[in-house]
Design a protein around this motif. Structure first.
Motif, PDB file in Angstrom:
ATOM      1  N   ARG A 158      12.710 -49.505   3.399  1.00  0.00           N
ATOM      2  CA  ARG A 158      11.425 -49.352   2.726  1.00  0.00           C
ATOM      3  C   ARG A 158      11.502 -48.151   1.784  1.00  0.00           C
ATOM      4  O   ARG A 158      11.680 -47.021   2.228  1.00  0.00           O
ATOM      5  N   HIS A 159      11.396 -48.433   0.477  1.00  0.00           N
ATOM      6  CA  HIS A 159      11.409 -47.363  -0.512  1.00  0.00           C
ATOM      7  C   HIS A 159       9.980 -47.041  -0.946  1.00  0.00           C
ATOM      8  O   HIS A 159       9.137 -47.936  -1.054  1.00  0.00           O
ATOM      9  N   GLY A 160       9.729 -45.774  -1.225  1.00  0.00           N
ATOM     10  CA  GLY A 160       8.457 -45.341  -1.793  1.00  0.00           C
ATOM     11  C   GLY A 160       8.650 -44.935  -3.237  1.00  0.00           C
ATOM     12  O   GLY A 160       9.637 -44.275  -3.582  1.00  0.00           O
ATOM     13  N   VAL A 161       7.712 -45.337  -4.101  1.00  0.00           N
ATOM     14  CA  VAL A 161       7.786 -44.998  -5.526  1.00  0.00           C
ATOM     15  C   VAL A 161       6.425 -44.483  -5.989  1.00  0.00           C
ATOM     16  O   VAL A 161       5.449 -44.499  -5.242  1.00  0.00           O
ATOM     17  N   ASP A 162       6.385 -44.008  -7.236  1.00  0.00           N
ATOM     18  CA  ASP A 162       5.162 -43.484  -7.858  1.00  0.00           C
ATOM     19  C   ASP A 162       4.663 -42.237  -7.131  1.00  0.00           C
ATOM     20  O   ASP A 162       3.624 -42.254  -6.463  1.00  0.00           O
ATOM     21  N   HIS A 163       5.397 -41.154  -7.288  1.00  0.00           N
ATOM     22  CA  HIS A 163       5.071 -39.905  -6.599  1.00  0.00           C
ATOM     23  C   HIS A 163       4.603 -38.815  -7.547  1.00  0.00           C
ATOM     24  O   HIS A 163       4.816 -37.627  -7.293  1.00  0.00           O
ATOM     25  N   GLY A 164       3.938 -39.208  -8.628  1.00  0.00           N
ATOM     26  CA  GLY A 164       3.425 -38.201  -9.555  1.00  0.00           C
ATOM     27  C   GLY A 164       2.298 -37.367  -8.971  1.00  0.00           C
ATOM     28  O   GLY A 164       2.142 -36.197  -9.321  1.00  0.00           O
ATOM     29  N   LEU A 165       1.497 -37.959  -8.080  1.00  0.00           N
ATOM     30  CA  LEU A 165       0.352 -37.248  -7.508  1.00  0.00           C
ATOM     31  C   LEU A 165       0.724 -36.671  -6.148  1.00  0.00           C
ATOM     32  O   LEU A 165       0.219 -37.085  -5.093  1.00  0.00           O
ATOM     33  N   THR A 166       1.600 -35.699  -6.169  1.00  0.00           N
ATOM     34  CA  THR A 166       2.090 -35.068  -4.950  1.00  0.00           C
ATOM     35  C   THR A 166       2.123 -33.552  -5.134  1.00  0.00           C
ATOM     36  O   THR A 166       1.994 -33.036  -6.248  1.00  0.00           O
ATOM     37  N   PHE A 167       2.272 -32.850  -4.008  1.00  0.00           N
ATOM     38  CA  PHE A 167       2.530 -31.408  -3.976  1.00  0.00           C
ATOM     39  C   PHE A 167       1.362 -30.546  -4.436  1.00  0.00           C
ATOM     40  O   PHE A 167       1.549 -29.364  -4.718  1.00  0.00           O
ATOM     41  N   HIS A 168       0.169 -31.119  -4.510  1.00  0.00           N
ATOM     42  CA  HIS A 168      -0.969 -30.259  -4.856  1.00  0.00           C
ATOM     43  C   HIS A 168      -1.139 -29.211  -3.765  1.00  0.00           C
ATOM     44  O   HIS A 168      -0.911 -29.472  -2.586  1.00  0.00           O
TER      45      HIS A 168
ATOM     46  N   ARG B 196      15.076 -23.408  -4.171  1.00  0.00           N
ATOM     47  CA  ARG B 196      15.499 -23.009  -5.525  1.00  0.00           C
ATOM     48  C   ARG B 196      15.322 -24.151  -6.514  1.00  0.00           C
ATOM     49  O   ARG B 196      14.877 -23.946  -7.655  1.00  0.00           O
ATOM     50  N   ASP B 197      15.661 -25.366  -6.098  1.00  0.00           N
ATOM     51  CA  ASP B 197      15.520 -26.516  -6.997  1.00  0.00           C
ATOM     52  C   ASP B 197      14.056 -26.809  -7.305  1.00  0.00           C
ATOM     53  O   ASP B 197      13.693 -27.127  -8.448  1.00  0.00           O
ATOM     54  N   LEU B 198      13.199 -26.702  -6.293  1.00  0.00           N
ATOM     55  CA  LEU B 198      11.783 -26.989  -6.506  1.00  0.00           C
ATOM     56  C   LEU B 198      11.110 -25.945  -7.378  1.00  0.00           C
ATOM     57  O   LEU B 198      10.097 -26.236  -8.026  1.00  0.00           O
ATOM     58  N   ALA B 199      11.662 -24.742  -7.423  1.00  0.00           N
ATOM     59  CA  ALA B 199      11.070 -23.681  -8.235  1.00  0.00           C
ATOM     60  C   ALA B 199      11.071 -24.043  -9.717  1.00  0.00           C
ATOM     61  O   ALA B 199      10.263 -23.503 -10.486  1.00  0.00           O
ATOM     62  N   ASP B 200      11.953 -24.950 -10.125  1.00  0.00           N
ATOM     63  CA  ASP B 200      11.994 -25.397 -11.523  1.00  0.00           C
ATOM     64  C   ASP B 200      11.010 -26.529 -11.792  1.00  0.00           C
ATOM     65  O   ASP B 200      10.838 -26.935 -12.946  1.00  0.00           O
ATOM     66  N   LEU B 201      10.367 -27.036 -10.739  1.00  0.00           N
ATOM     67  CA  LEU B 201       9.526 -28.222 -10.876  1.00  0.00           C
ATOM     68  C   LEU B 201       8.080 -27.995 -10.454  1.00  0.00           C
ATOM     69  O   LEU B 201       7.179 -28.677 -10.953  1.00  0.00           O
ATOM     70  N   LEU B 202       7.851 -27.078  -9.524  1.00  0.00           N
ATOM     71  CA  LEU B 202       6.524 -26.844  -8.956  1.00  0.00           C
ATOM     72  C   LEU B 202       6.169 -25.368  -9.077  1.00  0.00           C
ATOM     73  O   LEU B 202       7.028 -24.522  -9.286  1.00  0.00           O
ATOM     74  N   SER B 203       4.873 -25.066  -8.905  1.00  0.00           N
ATOM     75  CA  SER B 203       4.434 -23.674  -8.928  1.00  0.00           C
ATOM     76  C   SER B 203       4.756 -22.998  -7.594  1.00  0.00           C
ATOM     77  O   SER B 203       4.981 -23.664  -6.572  1.00  0.00           O
ATOM     78  N   ALA B 204       4.759 -21.676  -7.610  1.00  0.00           N
ATOM     79  CA  ALA B 204       5.009 -20.926  -6.377  1.00  0.00           C
ATOM     80  C   ALA B 204       3.952 -21.245  -5.326  1.00  0.00           C
ATOM     81  O   ALA B 204       4.251 -21.341  -4.129  1.00  0.00           O
ATOM     82  N   GLU B 205       2.702 -21.423  -5.761  1.00  0.00           N
ATOM     83  CA  GLU B 205       1.618 -21.743  -4.838  1.00  0.00           C
ATOM     84  C   GLU B 205       1.833 -23.118  -4.198  1.00  0.00           C
ATOM     85  O   GLU B 205       1.559 -23.311  -3.007  1.00  0.00           O
ATOM     86  N   GLU B 206       2.310 -24.073  -4.978  1.00  0.00           N
ATOM     87  CA  GLU B 206       2.554 -25.415  -4.444  1.00  0.00           C
ATOM     88  C   GLU B 206       3.706 -25.413  -3.446  1.00  0.00           C
ATOM     89  O   GLU B 206       3.656 -26.111  -2.427  1.00  0.00           O
ATOM     90  N   ILE B 207       4.733 -24.631  -3.706  1.00  0.00           N
ATOM     91  CA  ILE B 207       5.853 -24.539  -2.765  1.00  0.00           C
ATOM     92  C   ILE B 207       5.407 -23.852  -1.484  1.00  0.00           C
ATOM     93  O   ILE B 207       5.800 -24.253  -0.380  1.00  0.00           O
ATOM     94  N   ALA B 208       4.573 -22.826  -1.613  1.00  0.00           N
ATOM     95  CA  ALA B 208       4.050 -22.154  -0.418  1.00  0.00           C
ATOM     96  C   ALA B 208       3.212 -23.114   0.421  1.00  0.00           C
ATOM     97  O   ALA B 208       3.302 -23.122   1.660  1.00  0.00           O
TER      98      ALA B 208
END
Length: 255
Positions: A165-175, A213-225
């Motif tokens: 089972r694959h999941g797709v369409d993950h644009g609305l994530t990590f808020h 480190r990889d997510l730091a290029d894609l998400l904000s510090a607040e979102e990673i926290a």
């Protein structure tokens, strides 16, 4: 990283998925079929920053890789005919399978399926939203809780051969705020398995190293926290979460 030719070879458009809310195209790179979502084609949203959905899709793939559950197909950022965007390997579903379904309530099987909600169709008949009771879908529900998926529709779950089972369409994530909206509520309150807890532990550990480190290029510090906090809370509670807040618990439309 994808193979070098998938980063550098020409991306040729072969079609468009017109049902998507953002510009979404079918394409080909070196005879490999892909989905291409240019950043320029992203529709503005009131609750997510503009121009970041492609980055969140890639971030979801990176977290999926650390979970090691083969949920999100290979996804990366690169240039295309309409500018930079997200590219994902195309997945051919098994047309005989369906992991999530709307069934007449009296026809819901007694075993093998989880009931999510009940309502009436346009003719006043009772229908039930159900999803299969499988380990693969349980893992996807854990993944969604971790990445804070605000849009897990039924058609965002691809039923593949062999029970994959694959999941797709993950644009609305990590808020950074709670946004979990999903059709996968069937295990609400159930205890997480050792395998599921170990997956969360891998993500938590990864956030302190390469994944962080990889997510730091894609998400904000607040979102990673917030991602770290969700992992810690889910691990401590050891159960599938329940809906919370004032937002709807399921996306609309459901499919």
């Amino acid at each position: 990283m994808p193979a070098p030719e998938l980063m550098t070879a020409e991306l040729t458009l072969t079609g468009r998925i017109t049902t998507a809310s953002n510009a979404t195209f079918l394409g080909s790179i070196a005879d490999v079929d892909v989905v291409y979502k240019p950043i320029a084609g992203e529709s503005p949203l009131w609750d997510f920053p503009h121009g970041c959905l492609a980055h969140r899709e890639v971030a979801a793939y990176l977290v999926s890789q650390v979970f090691d559950w083969d949920i999100v197909p290979r996804t990366w950022l690169r240039d295309g005919p309409l500018g930079a965007g997200m590219v994902q390997l195309w997945q051919e579903q098994d047309p005989t399978q369906r992991a999530v379904n709307l069934l007449a309530t009296e026809h819901v099987p007694e075993t093998g399926w989880k009931h999510v909600l009940e309502g009436q169709d346009e003719n006043g008949r009772m229908v039930s939203l159900v999803h299969e009771d499988s380990a693969a879908l349980r893992r996807m529900a854990v993944f969604d809780a971790v990445v804070n998926n605000a849009d897990r529709k039924g058609d965002h779950i691809l039923a593949m051969t062999g029970g994959v089972r694959h999941g797709v369409d993950h644009g609305l994530t990590f808020h950074q705020d709670h946004k979990l909206r999903t059709v996968l509520w069937g295990w609400l309150g159930d205890a997480l398995t050792d395998e599921e807890l170990e997956g969360i532990d891998r993500v938590t550990e990864g956030l302190q190293g390469g994944l962080g480190r990889d997510l730091a290029d894609l998400l904000s510090a607040e979102e990673i926290a917030s991602l770290t906090t969700r992992c810690e809370r889910l691990r401590a509670e050891g159960r599938f979460p329940a809906p919370s807040g004032e937002m709807p618990a399921v996306p609309w439309p459901l499919f």
